[in-house]
Design an enzyme around this catalytic site. Structure first.
Site, PDB file in Angstrom:
ATOM      1  N   LYS A 191       0.874  -1.181   0.000  1.00 13.32           N
ATOM      2  CA  LYS A 191       0.000   0.000   0.000  1.00 13.32           C
ATOM      3  C   LYS A 191       0.907   1.225   0.000  1.00 13.32           C
ATOM      4  CE  LYS A 191      -1.521   2.952   2.588  1.00 13.32           C
ATOM      5  NZ  LYS A 191      -1.384   4.049   1.624  1.00 13.32           N
ATOM      6  N   GLU A 267       9.827   1.209  10.435  1.00 12.09           N
ATOM      7  CA  GLU A 267      10.862   2.199  10.096  1.00 12.09           C
ATOM      8  C   GLU A 267      10.196   3.556  10.243  1.00 12.09           C
ATOM      9  OE1 GLU A 267      13.964   1.636   9.480  1.00 12.09           O
ATOM     10  OE2 GLU A 267      13.987  -0.518   9.111  1.00 12.09           O
ATOM     11  N   CYS A 301      14.016  10.666   6.262  1.00 13.16           N
ATOM     12  CA  CYS A 301      13.992  10.307   7.690  1.00 13.16           C
ATOM     13  C   CYS A 301      15.376  10.440   8.304  1.00 13.16           C
ATOM     14  CB  CYS A 301      13.475   8.887   7.851  1.00 13.16           C
ATOM     15  SG  CYS A 301      14.371   7.711   6.835  1.00 13.16           S
ATOM     16  N   GLU A 398      10.459  16.470  13.592  1.00 13.81           N
ATOM     17  CA  GLU A 398      11.081  16.367  12.266  1.00 13.81           C
ATOM     18  C   GLU A 398      10.728  17.609  11.458  1.00 13.81           C
ATOM     19  OE1 GLU A 398       9.292  12.467  11.023  1.00 13.81           O
ATOM     20  OE2 GLU A 398      11.326  12.162  10.289  1.00 13.81           O
TER      21      GLU A 398
HETATM   22  P1  NAD Z   1       2.775   8.742   7.253  1.00 14.77           P
HETATM   23  O1  NAD Z   1       3.003   7.986   8.519  1.00 14.77           O
HETATM   24  O2  NAD Z   1       1.780   9.826   7.269  1.00 14.77           O
HETATM   25  O3  NAD Z   1       2.302   7.742   6.095  1.00 14.77           O
HETATM   26  C1  NAD Z   1       3.071   6.603   5.764  1.00 14.77           C
HETATM   27  C2  NAD Z   1       2.159   5.582   5.102  1.00 14.77           C
HETATM   28  O4  NAD Z   1       1.186   5.165   6.040  1.00 14.77           O
HETATM   29  C3  NAD Z   1       1.382   6.117   3.900  1.00 14.77           C
HETATM   30  O5  NAD Z   1       1.261   5.093   2.948  1.00 14.77           O
HETATM   31  C4  NAD Z   1       0.025   6.442   4.503  1.00 14.77           C
HETATM   32  O6  NAD Z   1      -1.028   6.394   3.564  1.00 14.77           O
HETATM   33  C5  NAD Z   1      -0.109   5.309   5.493  1.00 14.77           C
HETATM   34  N1  NAD Z   1      -1.039   5.557   6.597  1.00 14.77           N
HETATM   35  C6  NAD Z   1      -1.384   6.732   7.177  1.00 14.77           C
HETATM   36  N2  NAD Z   1      -2.261   6.509   8.178  1.00 14.77           N
HETATM   37  C7  NAD Z   1      -2.461   5.171   8.231  1.00 14.77           C
HETATM   38  C8  NAD Z   1      -3.253   4.310   9.050  1.00 14.77           C
HETATM   39  N3  NAD Z   1      -4.013   4.776  10.038  1.00 14.77           N
HETATM   40  N4  NAD Z   1      -3.209   2.990   8.816  1.00 14.77           N
HETATM   41  C9  NAD Z   1      -2.444   2.486   7.833  1.00 14.77           C
HETATM   42  N5  NAD Z   1      -1.668   3.232   7.034  1.00 14.77           N
HETATM   43  C10 NAD Z   1      -1.677   4.563   7.222  1.00 14.77           C
HETATM   44  O7  NAD Z   1       4.196   9.234   6.784  1.00 14.77           O
HETATM   45  P2  NAD Z   1       4.574  10.088   5.500  1.00 14.77           P
HETATM   46  O8  NAD Z   1       4.208  11.502   5.737  1.00 14.77           O
HETATM   47  O9  NAD Z   1       4.074   9.407   4.256  1.00 14.77           O
HETATM   48  O10 NAD Z   1       6.167   9.917   5.476  1.00 14.77           O
HETATM   49  C11 NAD Z   1       7.020  10.692   6.228  1.00 14.77           C
HETATM   50  C12 NAD Z   1       7.410   9.961   7.504  1.00 14.77           C
HETATM   51  O11 NAD Z   1       8.011   8.720   7.180  1.00 14.77           O
HETATM   52  C13 NAD Z   1       8.448  10.730   8.303  1.00 14.77           C
HETATM   53  O12 NAD Z   1       8.135  10.633   9.661  1.00 14.77           O
HETATM   54  C14 NAD Z   1       9.741   9.981   7.999  1.00 14.77           C
HETATM   55  O13 NAD Z   1      10.745  10.113   8.960  1.00 14.77           O
HETATM   56  C15 NAD Z   1       9.247   8.583   7.895  1.00 14.77           C
HETATM   57  N6  NAD Z   1      10.185   7.757   7.146  1.00 14.77           N
HETATM   58  C16 NAD Z   1      10.934   6.847   7.819  1.00 14.77           C
HETATM   59  C17 NAD Z   1      11.864   6.087   7.134  1.00 14.77           C
HETATM   60  C18 NAD Z   1      12.711   5.069   7.853  1.00 14.77           C
HETATM   61  O14 NAD Z   1      13.302   4.240   7.176  1.00 14.77           O
HETATM   62  N7  NAD Z   1      12.797   5.097   9.170  1.00 14.77           N
HETATM   63  C19 NAD Z   1      12.031   6.252   5.757  1.00 14.77           C
HETATM   64  C20 NAD Z   1      11.246   7.199   5.099  1.00 14.77           C
HETATM   65  C21 NAD Z   1      10.317   7.953   5.802  1.00 14.77           C
END
Ligand code: NAD
Length: 495
Positions: A191, A267, A301, A398
């Site tokens: 997803k 992650e 991240c 962040e």
């Molecule tokens: P997000 O948590 O808003 O969304 C991530 C994913 O989760 C998306 O596909 C979103 O549609 C889905 N999602 C959102 N709510 C959900 C729910 N209730 N149930 C299931 N899925 C849900 O994050 P974002 O804004 O897309 O990405 C940025 C974040 O990701 C930052 O915090 C960044 O640090 C983190 N990140 C971490 C890594 C790592 O390897 N640690 C890598 C890249 C990004």
């Protein structure tokens, strides 16, 4: 709004990829969502809608699990050598199509083309690395301490995996999960983030061409991720949730997975300190700072979120960073001259602006940038701040944008304490010419990854992941990445 392949034809370079606009990718078929609804995809450099993808329902989620379950037995029984060859073919096709994929990533995510090219190479590398790992999965064999029997440990695929990825690396965050899962013998449902679904669908078509059988990889996009994910996790055949995204959503998903006792890899967010000691090579530290801060325009991240610079080198470093940041060219990601693309959404720009205003209100000084431009699109300029106090919100949240907050420090103990003053623990950067000091400080910093005299640490061959609230588990590395998708089965046998 109906799904219209013509939406993709606005850019003829991408016309080969129009096929994926037809639907969700389930069981090797492209299909609309069961209620025909779609999600619009915008170009962050203009805000204009460039495409629409299906908006999956709970019924579509059930169909995707069914497809993954239907393919599970034959995939786990496919010889590792064959699985390896298919993964290798994915690497080769991604490498051949690198430029088209990079343009697509730039278009939907906004990142500069040079960053998108880097992402495609990094993303493809997960297929090459895991093609090599797929044929090296070994077990354990030993004599029980009592001498009564042998201990045999066999590693088996964990089962159907739900993979959820963010928008900031639309290709790499997906391949970092898909490649080890397939190498381990699992089938998956991906997803992707609804801001950047086009890359995920383009790659789905590529996997099929590489020989991935129907149902082994399924891709569903939805604007209703909570219920759709909950429905998938409630199916007893799903045994793994691998999530990359924010810590807040990670917590929600851990609670959801706990209901069914599903294995989780998380992650999550970061708040990386970038520490420069007096004895650092100034130019090398500035080069590293630009990479650690500005890769993906700060939307990473692992991005340096807090710069701690020792008093003796502070002014030279701040001035050097200001010059480099102010010289960056801002523009649409797809423009080959661009060095700093737009942010993903207007909301993201609003958050960055709020953090900068908060720091200034608490005493920080802006050396460059700091003002939201009036042009259309979701831009924020490269910005450097000094004298950022410990209570500024950006020291704890962040930033996820092109903002470098600098604070001065006096000694080693102080900077270690400040670096660790966060709930996060993903990445950290240290610059010093004294290797013993670098290793000493690295061992005391609470983070899963450290870059010592480097601005970049990501490598498919190394274990990527965080401690504290930055996550659980590791991706990539020797055995680490694959092990997340396997279960150890112990067999006691008298021989
Ligand atoms: P997000 O948590 O808003 O969304 C991530 C994913 O989760 C998306 O596909 C979103 O549609 C889905 N999602 C959102 N709510 C959900 C729910 N209730 N149930 C299931 N899925 C849900 O994050 P974002 O804004 O897309 O990405 C940025 C974040 O990701 C930052 O915090 C960044 O640090 C983190 N990140 C971490 C890594 C790592 O390897 N640690 C890598 C890249 C990004």
């Amino acid at each position: 709004m109906n799904i219209s392949p013509e939406l993709f034809d606005q850019d003829s370079d991408l016309s080969d990829y129009t096929a994926f606009s037809h639907g969700l990718y389930i069981g090797g078929k492209w299909r609309p969502s069961s209620d025909g609804r779609v999600i619009e995809v915008a170009d962050p450099s203009t805000g204009a809608v460039i495409a629409a993808v299906p908006d999956a329902t709970l019924a579509d989620a059930a169909t995707a699990v069914e497809a993954a379950a239907g393919a599970a037995t034959s995939w786990r029984e496919t010889p590792p050598r064959r699985r390896s060859e298919i993964l290798r073919r994915c690497f080769e096709l991604m490498t051949e199509r690198a430029e088209t994929l990079a343009v697509l990533i730039s278009l939907e995510n906004g990142k500069a083309l040079r960053d998108a090219r880097g992402e495609v190479a990094y993303a493809a590398e997960f297929f090459r690395w895991n093609a090599e790992e797929a044929v090296r999965i070994t077990g354990e064999f030993g004599l029980a301490p009592s001498g009564a029997n042998r201990i045999v440990v066999d590693y088996q695929p964990i089962g159907i995996c739900v993979l959820i990825t963010p928008w900031n690396f639309p290709a790499a965050m997906a391949t970092r999960k898909i490649a080890p899962a397939l190498a381990a013998g699992c089938t998956v449902i991906l997803k992707p983030a609804s801001e950047t679904p086009l890359t995920a669908y383009a790659l789905a078509a590529l996997y099929e061409e590489a020989g991935v059988p129907p149902g082994v990889i399924n891709v569903v996009t939805t604007s209703n991720p909570g219920p759709v994910t909950a429905a998938m996790l409630a199916d007893a055949r799903v045994r793994k949730l691998s999530f990359t995204g924010s810590t807040g959503v990670g917590r929600v998903l851990l609670a959801e997975a706990a209901k069914h006792v599903i294995s989780c890899s998380m992650e999550l967010g970061g708040n990386a300190p970038f520490i420069v000691f007096d004895d650092a090579d100034l130019d090398a530290a500035l080069d590293g700072a630009m990479i650690a801060k500005m890769r993906n325009a700060g939307e990473a991240c692992t991005a340096a979120n807090r710069f701690y610079v020792q008093a003796g080198i502070h002014d030279a470093f701040a001035d050097g960073l200001r010059k480099r940041m102010a010289a960056l060219k801002m523009g649409a990601g797809t423009d080959s001259e661009t060095e700093c693309g737009p942010m993903i959404t207007r909301k993201a720009v609003g958050k960055i602006d709020r953090l900068v205003q908060d720091a200034v209100a608490r005493g920080a000084t802006i050396l460059c940038g700091g003002e939201v431009p009036v042009e259309k699109g979701y831009f924020y300029p490269p910005t450097v701040l000094t004298d950022v106090p410990p209570d500024a919100a950006m020291a704890h949240e962040e930033i996820f944008g092109p903002v470098a907050p600098i604070s001065r420090f006096e000694d080693e103990a102080e900077v270690i304490a400040r670096a660790n003053d966060t709930e996060y623990g993903l990445a950290a950067y240290i610059y010093t010419r004294d290797l013993a000091k670098g290793m000493r400080v690295a061992s005391k910093i609470e983070s899963g990854m450290i870059a010592l005299n480097r601005g970049l640490m990501s490598d498919p061959a190394a274990p990527f992941g965080g401690v504290k609230q930055s996550g659980l588990g590791r991706e990539g590395g020797q055995k680490h990445g694959i092990t997340e998708f396997m279960e150890a089965k112990y067999i006691a046998v008298t021989i």
